[in-house]
Write a protein that holds these residues in place. Structure first.
Motif, mmCIF file in Angstrom:
data_model
loop_
_atom_site.group_PDB
_atom_site.id
_atom_site.type_symbol
_atom_site.label_atom_id
_atom_site.label_comp_id
_atom_site.label_asym_id
_atom_site.label_seq_id
_atom_site.Cartn_x
_atom_site.Cartn_y
_atom_site.Cartn_z
ATOM 1 N N ARG A 53 -7.307 -18.590 -42.132
ATOM 2 C CA ARG A 53 -6.368 -17.801 -41.311
ATOM 3 C C ARG A 53 -5.288 -18.696 -40.696
ATOM 4 O O ARG A 53 -4.106 -18.345 -40.685
ATOM 5 C CB ARG A 53 -7.123 -17.070 -40.204
ATOM 6 C CG ARG A 53 -7.823 -15.822 -40.676
ATOM 7 C CD ARG A 53 -8.394 -15.013 -39.519
ATOM 8 N NE ARG A 53 -9.481 -15.699 -38.834
ATOM 9 C CZ ARG A 53 -10.737 -15.733 -39.261
ATOM 10 N NH1 ARG A 53 -11.074 -15.140 -40.378
ATOM 11 N NH2 ARG A 53 -11.663 -16.365 -38.561
ATOM 12 N N ARG A 54 -5.673 -19.854 -40.197
ATOM 13 C CA ARG A 54 -4.699 -20.771 -39.598
ATOM 14 C C ARG A 54 -3.705 -21.284 -40.642
ATOM 15 O O ARG A 54 -2.512 -21.378 -40.374
ATOM 16 C CB ARG A 54 -5.409 -21.946 -38.927
ATOM 17 C CG ARG A 54 -6.116 -21.575 -37.648
ATOM 18 C CD ARG A 54 -6.907 -22.759 -37.104
ATOM 19 N NE ARG A 54 -7.616 -22.427 -35.903
ATOM 20 C CZ ARG A 54 -7.316 -22.920 -34.694
ATOM 21 N NH1 ARG A 54 -6.325 -23.760 -34.537
ATOM 22 N NH2 ARG A 54 -8.020 -22.565 -33.649
ATOM 23 N N ARG A 56 -2.795 -19.771 -43.384
ATOM 24 C CA ARG A 56 -1.890 -18.663 -43.733
ATOM 25 C C ARG A 56 -0.839 -18.448 -42.650
ATOM 26 O O ARG A 56 0.325 -18.164 -42.943
ATOM 27 C CB ARG A 56 -2.684 -17.382 -43.951
ATOM 28 C CG ARG A 56 -3.505 -17.395 -45.209
ATOM 29 C CD ARG A 56 -4.314 -16.116 -45.290
ATOM 30 N NE ARG A 56 -5.353 -16.192 -46.274
ATOM 31 C CZ ARG A 56 -5.491 -15.319 -47.247
ATOM 32 N NH1 ARG A 56 -4.653 -14.318 -47.372
ATOM 33 N NH2 ARG A 56 -6.485 -15.444 -48.100
ATOM 34 N N ALA A 57 -1.234 -18.584 -41.393
ATOM 35 C CA ALA A 57 -0.284 -18.419 -40.289
ATOM 36 C C ALA A 57 0.782 -19.509 -40.315
ATOM 37 O O ALA A 57 1.966 -19.236 -40.106
ATOM 38 C CB ALA A 57 -1.026 -18.433 -38.948
ATOM 39 N N ALA A 61 4.795 -18.843 -40.888
ATOM 40 C CA ALA A 61 5.798 -19.340 -39.944
ATOM 41 C C ALA A 61 6.806 -20.242 -40.650
ATOM 42 O O ALA A 61 8.012 -20.162 -40.388
ATOM 43 C CB ALA A 61 5.119 -20.097 -38.802
#
Length: 71
Positions: A53-54, A56-57, A61
């Motif tokens: 998840r991190r 992908r974030a 960004a």
């Protein structure tokens, strides 16, 4: 991911590896950081799903900050 060896996917990139780990192991511990360098001290722990998840974030960004065709 292109093919499988037994029950393990063959990953060609870090993104594929993180995604496969998140799909297969989800909440299992992937990374433990000893903040003070001591086993009994404070720690940060990330599961496979959290790392995915991190990542992908960060990718999302970065994609928003760049123009088409730039890296």
């Amino acid at each position: 991911m292109s093919s499988h060896r037994g029950d393990r996917p063959e990953c060609r990139t870090l993104v594929e590896l993180l995604r496969a780990g998140a799909e297969r192991k989800g909440d299992a511990l992937l990374y433990r950081y000893l903040r003070a360098g001591e086993i009994d001290g404070p720690v940060d722990e990330w599961a496979y799903g959290e790392v995915d998840r991190r990542a992908r974030a960060v990718a999302a960004a970065a994609g928003e900050c760049s123009r088409r065709g730039e890296r």
